[in-house]
Design an enzyme around this catalytic site. Structure first.
Site, PDB file in Angstrom:
ATOM      1  N   ASP A 325       3.885  -2.755  -1.101  1.00 47.46           N
ATOM      2  CA  ASP A 325       3.347  -1.638  -0.342  1.00 47.46           C
ATOM      3  C   ASP A 325       4.219  -1.426   0.892  1.00 47.46           C
ATOM      4  O   ASP A 325       4.847  -2.370   1.385  1.00 47.46           O
ATOM      5  CB  ASP A 325       1.910  -1.935   0.112  1.00 47.46           C
ATOM      6  CG  ASP A 325       0.921  -1.857  -1.032  1.00 47.46           C
ATOM      7  OD1 ASP A 325       1.133  -1.042  -1.942  1.00 47.46           O
ATOM      8  OD2 ASP A 325      -0.053  -2.622  -1.021  1.00 47.46           O
ATOM      9  N   ASP A 611      -3.806  -4.350  -1.857  1.00 51.41           N
ATOM     10  CA  ASP A 611      -4.883  -4.673  -0.918  1.00 51.41           C
ATOM     11  C   ASP A 611      -6.220  -4.049  -1.294  1.00 51.41           C
ATOM     12  O   ASP A 611      -7.250  -4.417  -0.762  1.00 51.41           O
ATOM     13  CB  ASP A 611      -4.504  -4.238   0.513  1.00 51.41           C
ATOM     14  CG  ASP A 611      -4.181  -2.746   0.601  1.00 51.41           C
ATOM     15  OD1 ASP A 611      -4.340  -2.044  -0.411  1.00 51.41           O
ATOM     16  OD2 ASP A 611      -3.762  -2.303   1.688  1.00 51.41           O
ATOM     17  N   ASP A 615      -6.286  -2.185  -6.879  1.00 46.23           N
ATOM     18  CA  ASP A 615      -5.053  -2.960  -7.064  1.00 46.23           C
ATOM     19  C   ASP A 615      -5.282  -4.210  -7.909  1.00 46.23           C
ATOM     20  O   ASP A 615      -4.328  -4.831  -8.372  1.00 46.23           O
ATOM     21  CB  ASP A 615      -4.476  -3.395  -5.708  1.00 46.23           C
ATOM     22  CG  ASP A 615      -3.888  -2.230  -4.925  1.00 46.23           C
ATOM     23  OD1 ASP A 615      -3.393  -1.296  -5.579  1.00 46.23           O
ATOM     24  OD2 ASP A 615      -3.919  -2.259  -3.689  1.00 46.23           O
TER      25      ASP A 615
END
Length: 874
Positions: A325, A611, A615
């Site tokens: 990310d 997170d 996911d």
């Protein structure tokens, strides 16, 4: 107080006098009364059981039996000596296992579940074990429910109760007090149960049952089955050990047979064969692997990488792609509003002042359509983006806490990654409500019919809005738009399709989340290690490109792929180009799974960060799933192999480096112990073929096994990383532990060690030196000490490493040398070990012969370095 039996009205009445939740003092009293909120664990092995387990090994039992037989037929010294060494071996094994269990236990404690409760009027994050009946718990999407809770406030809450009921569809919850606790679990709509997962929405509830009293506690016996985690490496070594044991037993049978035919005493040959088998079988290898992984994981915690599953430590060294990310991992996660667009113009944040419409409406939307909160100590809790909005609105005198008195939130439609927006409803009067919607610019423009300007409502100049947002994005700013709508009454159909239409566009803000300074260095280190960094973000492609360029992630031949384009690509078409994509923008969490599968199908080994709740599938499917420790949801953490305690990309790279170091050191230990075992076997096995008597007694073999495989071998696990460990390609996960010449090295070094020992025996016998057996004993022991020094690095010379770079190994080396000398020169030890004192010249001969192995290994490393340099230059 029976909190489960109290009606919802009674609970509300109890708490009505004060909405402060429990006080810290009251919570402490209840914790003593009800006990910690955790399930009872199955009984662990006691220290005595762990100690006794050290004597369960078949070969150890045989050795003890042999010692008893030796004592019965009149050799008590042999019996005592063998039993002492067996006990010492057991003590060392016990200490290793005890340390490993303690290390793993510490890791479990660090990974303990947390929950948010209201204590003393403030939202507080505490360990789930500290929750007590009567606590007010706040639940959000992604949270694991920490106890059995009666819900008192619900906003679109859905809970996945599959772990209790087996029902795969999430259950929608509400606060209807008519549902009784005796109804089936799936029908108790106003209850949330421990261990279930909030998959959507949010809620507030009162804890009614904790620990073993919960519904989850009733089936705890099914959930407490402990499954020992075995790494692929451990499994391979266990199989190898079994095959090796068969081969060694065959060799021992030959040794016994040859000795018996030559006329050696049968008991001596029996004890020698058994001792040789015990010394040669590397039964400690699986334990050493566990210890190395556990201690390595414990060390990683200090570097902000919490390993939840031991195999992750081993497999980190195989990572070829790190899909990360952007926000908070590659960047600082400290969003700040830099500019706002309102009424057709850009305004710097420093120039924003409280004006009349429309700026005040935009600031009002920032403050109210916001879930961030401020604690008493001044710190913020919430999403970094919302914290930035909270901070700028507060700075401009739009304080959320004050505004909520005039505009109380009465309903909301939470953020959804598919809709890319969030809406909150606020009450202005009995017949006047207002909703604020925030989200992606393109989404809000589609939902808006007009724009609020200084002259009132007017048509939207969409082209201008787009161009201004693009200009902001090219400067690396994150764009977030706001819109509003007035209502005469709350809509009965509270759905996004019905509510988020006919909006009035207010404007947008541009926020900056600058790259972490250490992230750039980590990206460069990744590339040198053959690991490809990939950025995955939900942000605008131009924003992503700006950050990627700053961090040097975007390669010259790499392209940016958006979520829309990714959705249209078939998996086969995507696989053809996946290795050329380093940036994914506007990607939904669900699409991460497609990225992982495509890379894995191309033979890549993928680490994936995440997170959110969505996911979790990607984290489970990745070879290494990495959850965010700060911003991550409980679900993502449960699904992950590793948790970043600081949400920092550099921590991932450090973990890869540490994983490589640990695996390298395990290889070094295997190489060392197998070489030592090979040296001992070959010395005893080959001596009769040269017409020489048995060179070593059982006590010698057991002693060498104790002092050389013990502290020096374990000290190898503390060896620092190789200098260029991050300049070599990742190893293949299926690669044999004996790859890269390890198996070859074991054979030739073992032959060299055995040859030096047999030469010492032959020389001693031919020249008439009485202590020839002591010389063989000493040469073999010290050869292994020279070998462990040379094996500290597979490439670098010991002279470039320096003796002081691994103090534990140097200490183990010196201690072993002193102990070996003690068996030769301390008078009361000589009868036990059946040694004779060596003269100065004999000791010098032993030192020279034992140094042959050290010199041989160093010479081979020098030759390989030269060959590698030649290959590079050519």
């Amino acid at each position: 107080m029976n909190w489960h039996c109290k009606s919802i009205n009674e609970i509300l009445k109890t708490l009505n006098a004060s909405q402060q939740g429990l006080s810290t003092e009251d919570a402490g009293d209840r914790l003593l009364r009800y006990g910690p909120n955790k399930l009872k664990e199955i009984k662990k092995r006691t220290v005595l059981q762990m100690m006794l387990d050290q004597f369960k090994d078949f070969m150890i039992i045989v050795l003890i039996a042999a010692a008893v037989v030796s004592g019965v037929i009149g050799e008590p010294k042999d019996t005592i000596a063998i039993l002492v060494i067996v006990i010492l071996n057991a003590v060392i094994g016990f200490i290793q296992e005890y340390r490993a269990e303690k290390a793993i236990e510490a890791l479990k404690m660090m990974a303990a579940q947390t929950a948010t409760v209201i204590r003393d009027g403030q939202p507080t994050s505490i360990s789930a074990a500290e929750i007590v009946p009567g606590d007010t718990v706040l639940l959000e999407a992604g949270n694991i429910v920490p106890a059995d809770i009666r819900l008192i406030e619900v906003s679109h809450l859905k809970i996945d109760e599959a772990s209790l009921t087996g029902e795969s569809v999430p259950v929608e919850k509400h606060t209807n007090p008519l549902h009784d606790k005796w109804m089936p679990l799936g029908d108790r709509k106003n209850m949330a149960y421990k261990g279930t997962i909030a998959s959507y929405g949010r809620a507030k509830g009162i804890v009614v049952l904790t620990g073993m009293n919960t519904e989850f506690g009733k089936i705890a016996t099914l959930l407490q089955e402990q499954v020992e985690v075995k790494t692929p490496l451990q499994k391979r070594l266990a199989k190898f050990g079994q095959r090796l044991a068969i081969a060694i037993l065959a060799i021992c049978a030959i040794v016994f047979g040859v000795g018996f035919i030559r006329g050696e005493p049968p008991l001596l040959m029996f004890l020698t064969s058994i001792s040789l088998a015990v010394a040669a079988i590397p039964e400690a290898l699986p334990a050493v692997v566990t210890i190395s992984l556990a201690l390595g994981a414990k060390k990683m915690v200090k570097q902000n990488a919490l390993i939840r599953k031991l195999p992750a430590v081993e497999t980190l060294g195989s990572v070829t792609y790190i899909c990360s990310d952007k926000t908070g991992t590659l960047t600082q996660n400290k969003m700040e509003v830099q500019e706002i667009y309102v009424s057709g113009q850009l305004i710097k944040s420093a120039d924003i002042s409280k004006q009349q419409c429309p700026t005040d409406n935009l600031l009002l939307a920032m403050a109210l359509n916001n879930d961030a909160t401020r604690q008493k100590n001044g710190t913020y809790i919430g999403d970094p983006t919302e914290i930035a909005l909270y901070a700028i609105s507060e700075e401009k005198n739009f304080k959320k806490e004050t505004l909520l008195n005039d505009y109380p939130r009465v309903a909301e439609i939470p953020f959804d990654s598919e809709r890319k927006c969030m809406t909150t409803f606020h009450k202005r009067s009995e017949k006047e409500f207002i909703s604020f919607t925030k989200g992606a610019i393109e989404v809000l423009l589609e939902k808006s019919t007009n724009e609020l300007t200084t002259h009132g409502k007017s048509d939207i100049d969409k082209d201008k809005v787009y161009s201004m947002s693009e200009a902001m994005a090219q400067r690396g700013l994150r764009i977030l738009g706001f819109a509003m709508r007035k209502w005469n009454a709350l809509p009965e159909n509270m759905t996004a399709d019905n509510v988020e239409t006919n909006l009035t566009f207010l404007g947008f803000v541009g926020m900056m989340d600058p790259p972490r300074k250490e992230a750039g260095e980590a990206v460069a280190l990744c590339k040198s290690a053959g690991v490809t960094p990939v950025m995955i973000t939900g942000d605008h492609p131009i924003t992503a490109k700006s950050i990627a360029k700053a961090l040097d992630i975007l390669g010259s031949n790499h392209e940016i792929l958006t979520g829309k384009k990714l959705e249209k690509l078939s998996i086969k078409a995507f696989e053809k180009k996946v290795e050329d994509i380093s940036i994914y923008a506007r990607v939904a969490p669900e699409q991460k799974l497609k990225i992982i599968k495509a890379l894995q199908n191309q033979g890549q080994f993928v680490a994936m960060t995440g997170d959110g709740v969505n996911d979790a599938p990607a984290l489970k499917s990745a070879d290494i799933g990495i959850a965010m420790g700060i911003t991550g949801t409980d679900v993502s953490k449960e699904a992950a192999d590793m948790i970043l305690l600081d949400d920092n990309f550099a921590t991932i790279v450090n973990a890869v480096r540490e994983g490589r170091r640990i695996f390298d050191n395990i290889r070094k230990f295997i190489k060392y112990t197998m070489t030592s075992n090979a040296g001992e076997i070959l010395t005893i096995f080959l001596a009769p073929f040269f017409g020489l008597p048995i060179p070593l007694l059982p006590i010698h073999i057991l002693w060498i096994n104790l002092v050389t495989d013990g502290l020096p071998g374990l000290a190898l696990t503390a060896e620092p990383a190789e200098k260029k460990i991050m300049e070599i390609p990742p190893r293949h996960p299926q690669e044999s532990i004996f790859a890269h010449n390890l198996g070859v090295d074991i054979i030739w070094v073992g032959l060299l060690m055995g040859g030096a020992s047999i030469f010492a025996q032959a020389w001693g016998l031919k020249t008439g030196h009485a202590p020839w057996q002591t010389m063989v004993f000493t040469v073999l022991c010290l050869s292994q000490m020279g070998n462990v020094l040379a094996l500290r690095s597979e490439k670098e010379s010991i002279f470039s490493l320096g003796l002081l770079s691994n103090i534990p190994l140097l200490g183990a080396f010196l201690l072993t040398f002193v102990l070996q000398m003690a068996t030769i020169y301390v008078p009361f030890l000589r009868p036990i070990f059946k040694t004779q004192p060596l003269s100065v010249s004999e000791l010098i001969i032993c030192l020279l012969l034992s140094s042959i192995v050290f010199c041989g290994v160093e010479i081979v490393k020098w030759i390989r370095r030269k060959k590698r340099d030649t290959d590079k230059s050519s």
